[in-house]
Design a protein around this motif. Structure first.
Motif, PDB file in Angstrom:
ATOM      1  N   ASP A 326     -46.235 -13.937  -5.773  1.00  0.00           N
ATOM      2  CA  ASP A 326     -45.448 -15.023  -4.968  1.00  0.00           C
ATOM      3  C   ASP A 326     -44.216 -14.757  -6.477  1.00  0.00           C
ATOM      4  O   ASP A 326     -43.236 -14.265  -6.962  1.00  0.00           O
ATOM      5  CB  ASP A 326     -44.984 -15.144  -3.855  1.00  0.00           C
ATOM      6  N   SER A 330     -41.267 -13.039  -9.070  1.00  0.00           N
ATOM      7  CA  SER A 330     -40.119 -13.001  -8.204  1.00  0.00           C
ATOM      8  C   SER A 330     -39.810 -13.875  -9.655  1.00  0.00           C
ATOM      9  O   SER A 330     -39.024 -13.435 -10.015  1.00  0.00           O
ATOM     10  CB  SER A 330     -40.321 -14.326  -7.742  1.00  0.00           C
ATOM     11  N   ASP A 353     -33.369 -11.398  -1.199  1.00  0.00           N
ATOM     12  CA  ASP A 353     -34.213 -11.534  -0.288  1.00  0.00           C
ATOM     13  C   ASP A 353     -35.378 -10.516  -0.446  1.00  0.00           C
ATOM     14  O   ASP A 353     -33.966 -10.007   0.484  1.00  0.00           O
ATOM     15  CB  ASP A 353     -33.432 -12.364   0.693  1.00  0.00           C
ATOM     16  N   GLY A 354     -36.091  -9.920  -0.504  1.00  0.00           N
ATOM     17  CA  GLY A 354     -36.383  -8.949  -0.166  1.00  0.00           C
ATOM     18  C   GLY A 354     -36.791  -8.020  -1.210  1.00  0.00           C
ATOM     19  O   GLY A 354     -37.260  -7.486  -1.196  1.00  0.00           O
ATOM     20  N   ASP A 401     -44.506 -12.462   2.106  1.00  0.00           N
ATOM     21  CA  ASP A 401     -43.284 -12.154   1.178  1.00  0.00           C
ATOM     22  C   ASP A 401     -41.841 -11.642   1.353  1.00  0.00           C
ATOM     23  O   ASP A 401     -40.771 -12.286   1.812  1.00  0.00           O
ATOM     24  CB  ASP A 401     -43.842 -12.917   0.227  1.00  0.00           C
ATOM     25  N   SER A 402     -42.573 -10.256   0.639  1.00  0.00           N
ATOM     26  CA  SER A 402     -40.998  -9.989   0.485  1.00  0.00           C
ATOM     27  C   SER A 402     -40.260  -9.133   1.807  1.00  0.00           C
ATOM     28  O   SER A 402     -39.033  -9.529   1.922  1.00  0.00           O
ATOM     29  CB  SER A 402     -41.308  -8.637  -0.634  1.00  0.00           C
ATOM     30  N   GLY A 405     -38.538 -12.033   3.006  1.00  0.00           N
ATOM     31  CA  GLY A 405     -37.115 -12.103   2.831  1.00  0.00           C
ATOM     32  C   GLY A 405     -36.422 -10.929   3.772  1.00  0.00           C
ATOM     33  O   GLY A 405     -35.297 -11.072   3.281  1.00  0.00           O
ATOM     34  N   GLU A 409     -35.384 -14.224   6.275  1.00  0.00           N
ATOM     35  CA  GLU A 409     -35.188 -15.819   5.136  1.00  0.00           C
ATOM     36  C   GLU A 409     -33.571 -15.337   5.718  1.00  0.00           C
ATOM     37  O   GLU A 409     -33.042 -14.639   5.416  1.00  0.00           O
ATOM     38  CB  GLU A 409     -35.829 -15.098   4.032  1.00  0.00           C
ATOM     39  N   ASN A 415     -36.532 -20.645   2.516  1.00  0.00           N
ATOM     40  CA  ASN A 415     -37.227 -19.980   1.475  1.00  0.00           C
ATOM     41  C   ASN A 415     -38.929 -20.445   1.698  1.00  0.00           C
ATOM     42  O   ASN A 415     -39.844 -20.004   1.433  1.00  0.00           O
ATOM     43  CB  ASN A 415     -36.660 -20.657   0.008  1.00  0.00           C
ATOM     44  N   VAL A 418     -40.625 -19.324   4.363  1.00  0.00           N
ATOM     45  CA  VAL A 418     -41.456 -17.395   4.591  1.00  0.00           C
ATOM     46  C   VAL A 418     -42.176 -17.832   3.211  1.00  0.00           C
ATOM     47  O   VAL A 418     -43.292 -16.873   3.177  1.00  0.00           O
ATOM     48  CB  VAL A 418     -40.274 -16.609   3.217  1.00  0.00           C
ATOM     49  N   ASN A 419     -42.798 -18.973   2.170  1.00  0.00           N
ATOM     50  CA  ASN A 419     -43.586 -19.009   0.951  1.00  0.00           C
ATOM     51  C   ASN A 419     -44.343 -19.726   2.077  1.00  0.00           C
ATOM     52  O   ASN A 419     -45.878 -19.172   1.594  1.00  0.00           O
ATOM     53  CB  ASN A 419     -43.340 -20.640   0.508  1.00  0.00           C
TER      54      ASN A 419
END
Length: 440
Positions: A326, A330, A353-354, A401-402, A405, A409, A415, A418-419
Motif C-alpha cells: 500500500d 501510494s 481516496d481509492g 485498502d483502495s 478508500g 474513507e 486514513n 483504512v490502513n
C-alpha cells in the motif's frame, strides 16, 4: 528550581511509597494511599497546594491530578494483590512514571529540545523501573540476577510506551499512563519471554539506533520514533531478529518511498505532512496488526493459545506485505499518470481516496514480493508456496485498502482506520491460505 520540577520531585517521592506493598502488608499500603488521598482532598490552597497542583486544578481548588494519580495507583495495586499481576510490575510501573516525569523536567532546565527531553524521560524511567523491580524481587525473596533480563525488558518497554503516551496526551493524564503501562507490562510478564542480559542490551541498542535514525532522517516524528522503537523491541524479544528484519524493511523502504519525488507530490497536493515524517498514528495503523501477530506468536509458543505459532508468522508477514504494498503503491503511483477510481475506473484527481495507477499497482506487487523474499530467506517454515501466499496476501490487502478508500474513507473511516483494516485483511488472507493448504 522551577515549580514543574518541584512538583515532579514531590510526585516521584510519593511514587516511592509504592514500595510499601512488597515491604509491608497490603493493608498498610492501602492505609498510606488513603492518607495521601485524604490530604489531597483537604488541601485546597496555600503553598502545598501550589506545589502539587496542575494548572487545571486551580479552577475547582482541588488536587485532582494527585487524586486521580493515587486512585490509578490503587487500582493497579489491587491487581497486584488480588489478581495475578506481579508486585514487581506494579512497583516498577509507579516508579517509572513518577521518576520519568522528574527526569524530563530536569532535562527541561537545560534544553527545550523535544527529543532530548524524551530521552531524559526514558532514561530516568528505565533506571527507576529497573531499580524498583529489582528491589521488589529482593524484598520478596526472589533471585534478582536470574530475573534481570526480564526486568530490563519490562522497564524499557514501559519507558518507551509511557514516553509515547506522554507525547500524545496531556501532563495531567498520568493516571491513564499508569494504568496503560501497568496493563502492558502485566501482559508481557505473563508471556515470560526467555532472553539473556546481553541479548536485551543488544536489542535495545539496535532498536534505539534505528528509531533515532528514522527521526534524524525526518522519516518519523518523535511519536513515530517511539512507536517504532517499542514495536521493534517487542518484535525482537517476542519473535526474533528475523521478524524484526521483516518489520524494519517496511519502515526503511516505506520511509524512503515517502521522500520519492517529494517536491512533485507537494505540487500535486498528495505529499505527507510534516515533511514526510510519519507519526504514531501512521506507524500503528500500518503495524498494529503485526504487533498483535507477534503477541499471538509468543502466546501460542507459551501454550496460552491452541494454534501453531507458525500461523502467526504468516499473519505477521501478510500484514507487513500489505503495508509495504500500500505504501509503495501510494507513494510511487501518485506521481505518474492520472489515477482512476478503483470501483468505477473513472479518472480522478491525484490524491483521491481509492484512486490507483498501473505504476502504483506494479510498485505494490514489487513491495509484497520484497517482503516475501525477505521472509523466505529468513524463515525455514516459509517455503516457495509460503512466499507466494505472502505476495498474494499483500496484493489482496492493497486492493482492500483502495476499495475502502473509494467507499468508506472520509465518511466512516479515517486514513489510519483504512490502513489498519487493510493490514488486518492481509494477515487474515495469509493465515486462511496457510490453513487451507494444511487441511488439504
Amino acid at each position: 528550581m522551577t515549580a514543574p520540577v518541584r512538583r515532579a520531585g514531590v510526585f516521584a517521592a510519593l511514587c516511592t511509597l509504592s514500595l510499601a506493598v512488597p515491604l509491608v502488608e497490603p493493608r498498610v499500603a492501602a492505609a498510606v494511599a488513603g492518607v495521601v488521598l485524604l490530604g489531597a482532598y483537604v488541601i485546597t490552597d496555600g503553598p502545598l497546594f501550589d506545589l502539587l497542583a496542575y494548572p487545571g486544578d486551580y479552577e475547582d481548588s482541588r488536587l485532582y491530578g494527585l487524586i486521580t494519580f493515587v486512585l490509578a495507583a490503587v487500582a493497579l495495586g489491587l491487581m497486584a494483590t488480588a489478581a495475578s499481576m506481579p508486585i514487581a510490575v506494579f512497583v516498577g510501573t509507579i516508579l517509572l512514571v513518577g521518576y520519568g516525569n522528574l527526569g524530563a523536567q530536569l532535562v527541561r532546565l537545560r534544553t527545550d529540545t523535544d527529543v532530548v527531553r524524551v530521552g531524559g524521560f526514558c532514561l530516568a524511567a528505565l533506571a527507576a523501573a529497573v531499580a524498583g523491580q529489582a528491589l521488589t524481587h529482593s524484598l520478596t525473596g526472589d533471585a534478582v540476577a536470574s530475573a534481570l533480563p526480564l526486568v530490563v525488558f519490562l522497564a524499557a518497554s514501559g519507558a518507551f510506551f509511557a514516553a509515547l503516551l506522554r507525547d500524545v496526551l496531556l501532563p495531567s493524564d498520568d493516571p491513564i499512563i499508569v494504568l496503560s503501562v501497568g496493563l502492558l507490562l502485566w501482559l508481557l510478564a505473563e508471556l515470560e519471554p526467555t532472553i539473556g542480559t546481553g541479548e536485551i542490551v543488544i536489542a535495545l541498542a539496535v532498536t534505539v539506533a534505528f528509531g533515532y535514525a528514522s527521526y534524524a532522517l525526518e522519516t518519523a516524528s518523535i511519536a513515530g520514533m517511539l512507536t517504532g522503537i517499542l514495536l521493534g523491541l517487542l518484535t525482537i524479544v517476542l519473535g526474533g531478529y528475523g521478524w524484526f528484519t521483516v518489520l524494519i524493511s517496511f519502515f526503511a523502504i516505506g520511509g524512503l518511498s515517502t521522500k520519492f519525488r517529494y517536491e512533485r507530490k507537494t505540487e500535486l497536493g498528495v505529499a505527507e505532512d510534516n515533511n514526510g515524517a510519519r507519526g504514531s498514528g501512521n506507524v500503528l495503523g500500518n503495524a498494529a496488526v503485526a504487533l498483535v501477530a507477534v503477541l499471538g506468536y509468543a502466546a501460542s509458543d507459551a501454550g496460552f493459545l491452541p494454534r501453531e505459532p507458525e500461523l502467526f508468522l504468516f499473519a505477521f508477514a501478510g500484514s507487513i506485505a500489505t503495508a509495504m504494498s500500500d505504501t509503495l503503491s501510494s507513494e510511487i503511483g501518485s506521481v505518474f499518470d492520472r489515477p482512476r477510481l478503483i470501483t468505477t475506473l473513472e479518472p480522478v484527481d491525484p490524491g483521491t481516496d481509492g484512486g490507483v495507477t498501473w505504476q502504483g499497482e506494479l510498485a505494490g506487487v514489487v513491495g509484497a514480493a520484497v517482503v516475501a523474499a525477505i521472509a523466505y530467506g529468513l524463515f525455514p517454515d516459509i517455503e516457495l508456496v509460503g512466499a507466494a501466499i505472502i505476495v498474494a496476501a499483500g496484493i489482496a490487502g492493497m486492493t482492500v485498502d483502495s476499495l475502502l478508500g473509494a467507499t468508506l474513507e472520509g465518511t466512516i473511516l479515517g486514513n489510519q482506520g483504512v490502513n489498519f483494516l487493510a493490514t488486518l485483511s492481509g494477515a487474515i488472507v495469509s493465515a486462511l491460505l496457510v490453513l487451507s493448504i494444511a487441511v488439504s
